[in-house]
Structure formats: C-alpha cells, structure tokens
Motif scaffolding. Structure first.
Motif, PDB file in Angstrom:
ATOM      1  N   PHE A   1       1.413   5.973  -7.748  1.00 19.44           N
ATOM      2  CA  PHE A   1       2.310   5.077  -6.954  1.00 19.44           C
ATOM      3  C   PHE A   1       3.014   5.769  -5.793  1.00 19.44           C
ATOM      4  CE2 PHE A   1       2.841   3.507 -11.407  1.00 19.44           C
ATOM      5  CZ  PHE A   1       2.408   2.104 -11.228  1.00 19.44           C
ATOM      6  N   THR A   2       3.494   5.148  -4.714  1.00 17.51           N
ATOM      7  CA  THR A   2       4.168   5.929  -3.658  1.00 17.51           C
ATOM      8  C   THR A   2       5.903   5.847  -3.922  1.00 17.51           C
ATOM      9  OG1 THR A   2       4.150   3.915  -2.303  1.00 17.51           O
ATOM     10  CG2 THR A   2       2.485   5.507  -1.856  1.00 17.51           C
ATOM     11  N   LYS A   3       6.466   6.471  -3.613  1.00 16.97           N
ATOM     12  CA  LYS A   3       8.052   6.249  -3.875  1.00 16.97           C
ATOM     13  C   LYS A   3       8.628   4.942  -3.287  1.00 16.97           C
ATOM     14  CE  LYS A   3       9.570  10.938  -4.236  1.00 16.97           C
ATOM     15  NZ  LYS A   3       9.900  11.256  -5.400  1.00 16.97           N
ATOM     16  N   ASN A   4       8.169   4.343  -2.185  1.00 13.09           N
ATOM     17  CA  ASN A   4       8.875   3.155  -1.836  1.00 13.09           C
ATOM     18  C   ASN A   4       7.951   1.996  -2.692  1.00 13.09           C
ATOM     19  OD1 ASN A   4       6.421   3.404  -0.316  1.00 13.09           O
ATOM     20  ND2 ASN A   4       7.367   3.025   1.520  1.00 13.09           N
ATOM     21  N   LEU A   5       7.118   2.173  -3.271  1.00 13.82           N
ATOM     22  CA  LEU A   5       6.183   1.266  -4.167  1.00 13.82           C
ATOM     23  C   LEU A   5       5.342   0.282  -2.820  1.00 13.82           C
ATOM     24  CD1 LEU A   5       5.106   0.619  -6.862  1.00 13.82           C
ATOM     25  CD2 LEU A   5       6.932  -1.136  -6.914  1.00 13.82           C
ATOM     26  N   ARG A   6       4.825   0.977  -1.925  1.00 12.17           N
ATOM     27  CA  ARG A   6       4.345   0.199  -0.785  1.00 12.17           C
ATOM     28  C   ARG A   6       2.675   0.314  -1.214  1.00 12.17           C
ATOM     29  NH1 ARG A   6       6.848  -3.589   1.168  1.00 12.17           N
ATOM     30  NH2 ARG A   6       8.957  -2.970   2.203  1.00 12.17           N
ATOM     31  N   GLN A   7       2.507   1.379  -2.080  1.00 12.08           N
ATOM     32  CA  GLN A   7       0.790   1.496  -2.376  1.00 12.08           C
ATOM     33  C   GLN A   7       0.793   1.858  -3.821  1.00 12.08           C
ATOM     34  OE1 GLN A   7      -1.261   3.763   0.463  1.00 12.08           O
ATOM     35  NE2 GLN A   7      -2.683   4.061  -1.131  1.00 12.08           N
ATOM     36  N   ALA A   8      -0.273   1.336  -4.435  1.00 20.55           N
ATOM     37  CA  ALA A   8      -0.716   1.872  -5.857  1.00 20.55           C
ATOM     38  C   ALA A   8      -1.999   2.037  -6.024  1.00 20.55           C
ATOM     39  CB  ALA A   8       0.076   1.060  -6.921  1.00 20.55           C
ATOM     40  N   LYS A   9      -2.452   3.074  -6.730  1.00 26.40           N
ATOM     41  CA  LYS A   9      -3.924   3.395  -6.737  1.00 26.40           C
ATOM     42  C   LYS A   9      -4.317   3.794  -7.964  1.00 26.40           C
ATOM     43  CE  LYS A   9      -5.002   7.244  -4.774  1.00 26.40           C
ATOM     44  NZ  LYS A   9      -5.794   8.352  -4.108  1.00 26.40           N
ATOM     45  N   VAL A  10      -5.532   3.178  -8.362  1.00 23.85           N
ATOM     46  CA  VAL A  10      -6.113   3.733  -9.743  1.00 23.85           C
ATOM     47  C   VAL A  10      -7.350   4.287  -9.429  1.00 23.85           C
ATOM     48  CG1 VAL A  10      -6.909   1.475 -10.412  1.00 23.85           C
ATOM     49  CG2 VAL A  10      -6.439   2.915 -12.173  1.00 23.85           C
ATOM     50  N   THR A  11      -7.793   5.315 -10.088  1.00 23.93           N
ATOM     51  CA  THR A  11      -8.962   6.145  -9.944  1.00 23.93           C
ATOM     52  C   THR A  11      -9.672   6.369 -11.523  1.00 23.93           C
ATOM     53  OG1 THR A  11      -7.948   8.150  -9.663  1.00 23.93           O
ATOM     54  CG2 THR A  11      -8.555   7.021  -7.702  1.00 23.93           C
ATOM     55  N   SER A  12     -10.661   6.199 -11.379  1.00 21.54           N
ATOM     56  CA  SER A  12     -11.615   6.475 -12.728  1.00 21.54           C
ATOM     57  C   SER A  12     -12.972   7.169 -12.321  1.00 21.54           C
ATOM     58  CB  SER A  12     -12.232   5.114 -13.353  1.00 21.54           C
ATOM     59  OG  SER A  12     -12.878   4.486 -12.440  1.00 21.54           O
ATOM     60  N   SER A  13     -13.577   7.624 -13.020  1.00 18.67           N
ATOM     61  CA  SER A  13     -14.822   8.499 -12.845  1.00 18.67           C
ATOM     62  C   SER A  13     -15.731   7.571 -11.852  1.00 18.67           C
ATOM     63  CB  SER A  13     -15.635   8.598 -14.065  1.00 18.67           C
ATOM     64  OG  SER A  13     -16.003   7.688 -14.540  1.00 18.67           O
TER      65      SER A  13
ATOM     66  N   ASP B   1     -14.763   4.347  -9.944  1.00 17.18           N
ATOM     67  CA  ASP B   1     -14.163   3.483  -9.110  1.00 17.18           C
ATOM     68  C   ASP B   1     -12.690   3.798  -8.641  1.00 17.18           C
ATOM     69  OD1 ASP B   1     -16.202   1.232  -8.522  1.00 17.18           O
ATOM     70  OD2 ASP B   1     -15.748   0.389 -10.141  1.00 17.18           O
ATOM     71  N   GLU B   2     -12.395   3.394  -7.605  1.00 16.85           N
ATOM     72  CA  GLU B   2     -11.010   3.473  -7.041  1.00 16.85           C
ATOM     73  C   GLU B   2     -10.495   2.079  -6.383  1.00 16.85           C
ATOM     74  OE1 GLU B   2      -9.431   5.547  -3.071  1.00 16.85           O
ATOM     75  OE2 GLU B   2      -9.796   6.965  -4.658  1.00 16.85           O
ATOM     76  N   VAL B   3      -9.455   1.773  -6.892  1.00 18.09           N
ATOM     77  CA  VAL B   3      -8.742   0.307  -6.645  1.00 18.09           C
ATOM     78  C   VAL B   3      -7.243   0.694  -5.851  1.00 18.09           C
ATOM     79  CG1 VAL B   3      -8.090  -1.999  -7.313  1.00 18.09           C
ATOM     80  CG2 VAL B   3      -9.850  -0.858  -8.475  1.00 18.09           C
ATOM     81  N   VAL B   4      -7.210   0.249  -4.770  1.00 20.82           N
ATOM     82  CA  VAL B   4      -5.772   0.506  -4.100  1.00 20.82           C
ATOM     83  C   VAL B   4      -5.425  -0.930  -4.000  1.00 20.82           C
ATOM     84  CG1 VAL B   4      -4.766   1.518  -2.026  1.00 20.82           C
ATOM     85  CG2 VAL B   4      -6.982   2.328  -2.993  1.00 20.82           C
ATOM     86  N   ILE B   5      -3.977  -0.929  -4.082  1.00 22.00           N
ATOM     87  CA  ILE B   5      -3.077  -2.303  -3.700  1.00 22.00           C
ATOM     88  C   ILE B   5      -2.134  -1.584  -2.733  1.00 22.00           C
ATOM     89  CG2 ILE B   5      -1.249  -3.869  -4.636  1.00 22.00           C
ATOM     90  CD1 ILE B   5      -2.886  -3.898  -7.186  1.00 22.00           C
ATOM     91  N   HIS B   6      -1.962  -2.647  -1.734  1.00 28.63           N
ATOM     92  CA  HIS B   6      -0.998  -2.303  -0.560  1.00 28.63           C
ATOM     93  C   HIS B   6      -0.176  -3.509  -0.449  1.00 28.63           C
ATOM     94  CE1 HIS B   6      -3.333   0.918   1.336  1.00 28.63           C
ATOM     95  NE2 HIS B   6      -4.406   0.347   1.063  1.00 28.63           N
ATOM     96  N   TRP B   7       1.246  -3.158  -0.721  1.00 29.05           N
ATOM     97  CA  TRP B   7       2.279  -4.305  -0.615  1.00 29.05           C
ATOM     98  C   TRP B   7       2.701  -4.344   0.884  1.00 29.05           C
ATOM     99  CZ3 TRP B   7       1.972  -1.713  -5.049  1.00 29.05           C
ATOM    100  CH2 TRP B   7       1.804  -2.604  -6.247  1.00 29.05           C
ATOM    101  N   HIS B   8       2.853  -5.496   1.293  1.00 28.47           N
ATOM    102  CA  HIS B   8       3.377  -5.983   2.543  1.00 28.47           C
ATOM    103  C   HIS B   8       4.783  -6.533   2.372  1.00 28.47           C
ATOM    104  CE1 HIS B   8       0.126  -4.213   4.675  1.00 28.47           C
ATOM    105  NE2 HIS B   8      -0.673  -5.171   4.056  1.00 28.47           N
ATOM    106  N   SER B   9       5.277  -7.224   3.090  1.00 32.12           N
ATOM    107  CA  SER B   9       6.936  -7.659   2.976  1.00 32.12           C
ATOM    108  C   SER B   9       6.791  -8.706   1.833  1.00 32.12           C
ATOM    109  CB  SER B   9       7.365  -8.210   3.974  1.00 32.12           C
ATOM    110  OG  SER B   9       6.730  -9.074   4.896  1.00 32.12           O
ATOM    111  N   GLN B  10       5.804  -9.649   2.049  1.00 38.16           N
ATOM    112  CA  GLN B  10       5.775 -10.775   1.061  1.00 38.16           C
ATOM    113  C   GLN B  10       4.300 -11.056   0.413  1.00 38.16           C
ATOM    114  OE1 GLN B  10       7.231 -14.318   3.019  1.00 38.16           O
ATOM    115  NE2 GLN B  10       9.294 -13.262   3.247  1.00 38.16           N
ATOM    116  N   SER B  11       3.326 -10.030   0.590  1.00 38.19           N
ATOM    117  CA  SER B  11       2.273 -10.129  -0.094  1.00 38.19           C
ATOM    118  C   SER B  11       1.619  -8.901  -0.416  1.00 38.19           C
ATOM    119  CB  SER B  11       1.227 -11.087   0.889  1.00 38.19           C
ATOM    120  OG  SER B  11       1.038 -10.481   2.154  1.00 38.19           O
ATOM    121  N   PHE B  12       0.585  -8.896  -0.958  1.00 37.15           N
ATOM    122  CA  PHE B  12      -0.207  -7.743  -1.271  1.00 37.15           C
ATOM    123  C   PHE B  12      -1.627  -7.813  -1.074  1.00 37.15           C
ATOM    124  CE2 PHE B  12      -0.363  -9.994  -5.232  1.00 37.15           C
ATOM    125  CZ  PHE B  12      -1.605  -9.721  -5.714  1.00 37.15           C
ATOM    126  N   HIS B  13      -2.330  -6.579  -0.831  1.00 37.93           N
ATOM    127  CA  HIS B  13      -3.874  -6.807  -0.460  1.00 37.93           C
ATOM    128  C   HIS B  13      -4.313  -5.706  -1.406  1.00 37.93           C
ATOM    129  CE1 HIS B  13      -7.412  -6.685   1.805  1.00 37.93           C
ATOM    130  NE2 HIS B  13      -7.497  -5.412   1.916  1.00 37.93           N
TER     131      HIS B  13
END
Length: 109
Positions: free
Chosen positions: A81-93, A95-107
């Motif tokens: 996680f980033t400190k401001n929780l604007r991005q979270a990432k999970v990696t495995s052998s 795949d890699e999945v990343v979530i980006h949070w914006h003000s009211q939604s996420f991607h």
C-alpha cells in the motif's frame, strides 16, 4: 476381371481420411489445452484480486503494515500500500494487480 487399382484406391482413400481425422483431433486438442491455460491464468488473476480486496478492507478497518506477505495454498502474494492509500498492489509469481483510488472511485489495472 477385378481391377487391382480399385483396392489401391480404397487403401489410399482410407489413409487420407485417417490422416484428416488425426489432424482434426490434434487441432481440437491444442485448442482445448490453450483454453484451459487461459482459464487458469484468469483464475489466478481473480485470486490475486480477491486477496487484494480482502487486504485493502482489512487495512482500512484495522491499519497495519504497508507491505504484507500472504500464503494462499501454493501461491504467495505480496501486497503493498502507499501511505496515503491511493494505490494498492498485489504481486504473485504470474500476475500483478494494481488498484488506483481517485477521489470517489477506483480503477483496477
């Protein structure tokens, strides 16, 4: 009188039909294996996304470390996680999945 070419043509026709059938079966087998591999990759990505969802929920409720290591069966996931929780990432052998949070939604990438 019997024609000797008649027996040869029947044999040749049978060999051609058998080879065509063999090619069709091999093509079908290859396509089926390819679809199964794609399904497995999608399943692994879904498992990574699910692990990330659970960890984000737990982090938002309870806090904790910014970097975590999870064991799900045979697979090991690393969640960051980033400190401001604007991005979270999970990696495995695989795949890699990343979530980006914006003000009211996420991607999800």
């Amino acid at each position: 009188m019997k024609n000797p070419w008649n027996k040869a043509s029947i044999l040749l026709e049978s060999l051609i039909a058998l080879s065509m059938l063999t090619l069709c079966v091999l093509f079908y087998q290859g396509a089926t294996l390819n679809l199964l591999k794609q399904e497995q990759r999608q399943y692994e990505k879904l498992r990574g996304t699910r692990a990330l969802y659970e960890e984000v929920r737990e982090y938002r409720i309870h806090g904790g470390k910014l970097s975590r290591k999870l064991n799900y069966g045979n697979e090991v996931y690393h969640v960051e996680f980033t400190k401001n929780l604007r991005q979270a990432k999970v990696t495995s052998s695989q795949d890699e999945v990343v979530i980006h949070w914006h003000s009211q939604s996420f991607h999800i990438d």
